[in-house]
Design an enzyme around this catalytic site. Structure first.
Site, PDB file in Angstrom:
ATOM      1  N   ASP A  70      -8.352  14.812   4.443  1.00 56.62           N
ATOM      2  CA  ASP A  70      -9.566  13.951   3.994  1.00 56.62           C
ATOM      3  C   ASP A  70     -10.150  13.592   4.958  1.00 56.62           C
ATOM      4  OD1 ASP A  70      -8.431  14.179   1.416  1.00 56.62           O
ATOM      5  OD2 ASP A  70      -7.070  12.521   1.558  1.00 56.62           O
ATOM      6  N   ASP A 144     -15.239   4.333   1.668  1.00 58.44           N
ATOM      7  CA  ASP A 144     -14.934   2.811   1.839  1.00 58.44           C
ATOM      8  C   ASP A 144     -15.983   2.501   3.081  1.00 58.44           C
ATOM      9  OD1 ASP A 144     -13.473   3.199   4.118  1.00 58.44           O
ATOM     10  OD2 ASP A 144     -11.661   3.279   2.867  1.00 58.44           O
ATOM     11  N   ARG A 154      -6.695 -12.860  15.898  1.00 62.03           N
ATOM     12  CA  ARG A 154      -7.827 -13.539  15.345  1.00 62.03           C
ATOM     13  C   ARG A 154      -7.964 -13.570  13.651  1.00 62.03           C
ATOM     14  NH1 ARG A 154      -8.958 -17.798  18.945  1.00 62.03           N
ATOM     15  NH2 ARG A 154      -9.396 -16.919  21.107  1.00 62.03           N
ATOM     16  N   TYR A 186      -7.312   3.875   1.989  1.00 67.16           N
ATOM     17  CA  TYR A 186      -6.954   2.538   2.621  1.00 67.16           C
ATOM     18  C   TYR A 186      -6.946   1.372   1.797  1.00 67.16           C
ATOM     19  CZ  TYR A 186      -7.274  -1.063   6.345  1.00 67.16           C
ATOM     20  OH  TYR A 186      -7.074  -2.201   7.132  1.00 67.16           O
TER      21      TYR A 186
END
Length: 282
Positions: A70, A144, A154, A186
């Site tokens: 991919d 995406d 953080r 994802y």
């Protein structure tokens, strides 16, 4: 289709070993072969092939055979979409959700020249980063757009709006804005929904949100999604499209995401539905 660009993942030995087989299959059909310039000095040589840089090859090709997974498909997707070139993927990766064939199925390519194939047209996203009323970054994504922190310890504060109306705020590791194609990548790993390609919706998925009320949203394709993100302590926040090179986003920047006018065209030879592919690959 008379001009084919063979695009292997140059870092995968298995992909390179497939090139002679693919060339032999296409050569029998009288196809003009185009190979990446990087392969000119590699063995074996293909005296009947033209060697070109990828951008030039995509401009003259009728179709591209992508040998990889991919990630390899994503690297060529934008250029292919800009030139309306369909992609036939041969899986030399792990999942290969966007690819059509396994290495053992190269014989299926004969269907291309008998007309026994279909084209799966996939929605893409366009992203712009606006800074002081200027576009400082823009790109198109098949999978995406990810906005995430650059420092492990953080937290990113994210504000999401749709058509200039605030939808939600949360703190966490960042946010994924995914197409239906990217919803099985994802976005799925982050707990987002699976969206069938024909729906053409956009999913906005928090990454490790520090709030029980932070949820994924699915927006209609015509929505203009705007993100603002800032990291605690002044650490940098980055944007990446399809896992490519990142770009630093400042606290006052606005990340604007809309449906792209580009579309990725995937060649389908086996007649499998989205749900059949889903069951096989996942």
């Amino acid at each position: 289709m008379r001009h084919f660009f063979i695009y292997p993942n140059m870092r995968k030995g298995e992909a390179l070993t497939l090139v002679p087989r693919v060339c032999a299959q296409l050569r029998r059909e009288g196809i003009r072969l185009i190979l990446p310039m990087q392969m000119r000095t590699a063995a074996p040589e293909f005296p009947d092939a033209d060697y070109m840089e990828t951008d030039e090859a995509i401009r003259v090709a009728d179709a591209a055979v992508v040998l990889g997974g991919d990630g390899t498909m994503l690297r060529i997707a934008r250029a292919a979409a800009q030139n309306d070139v369909p992609l036939l993927g041969v899986n030399v990766g792990h999942v290969g959700f966007m690819t059509e064939l396994e290495p053992s199925e190269l014989g299926e390519m004969e269907k291309l020249f008998k007309g026994y194939y279909s084209i799966d047209s996939r929605m893409m996203l366009h992203v712009s980063v606006i800074r002081d009323r200027r576009v400082v970054y823009e790109n198109d994504a098949l999978n995406d757009v990810v906005v995430a922190k650059g420092t492990a310890f953080r937290v990113v504060k994210v504000c999401i709006s749709a058509d200039d109306e605030e939808v939600t705020r949360f703190s966490g590791d960042g946010v994924i804005v995914a197409t239906p194609t990217g919803s099985t990548a994802y976005g799925l790993s982050a707990g987002g929904p699976v969206i069938e390609p024909s729906a053409e919706n956009t999913a906005v998925i928090p990454i490790c949100a520090h709030a029980l009320t932070a949820k994924s949203f699915v927006f209609a394709p015509e929505r203009r999604i705007t993100l603002a993100a800032a990291c605690e302590g002044g650490s940098e926040v980055f944007i990446s499209t399809d896992g490519g090179q990142s770009f630093a986003v400042r606290p006052d920047d606005r990340v604007v995401i809309t449906r792209s006018p580009l579309r990725t065209r995937l060649v389908r030879l086996k007649g499998l539905s989205f749900y059949q592919i889903l069951q096989q690959k996942l």
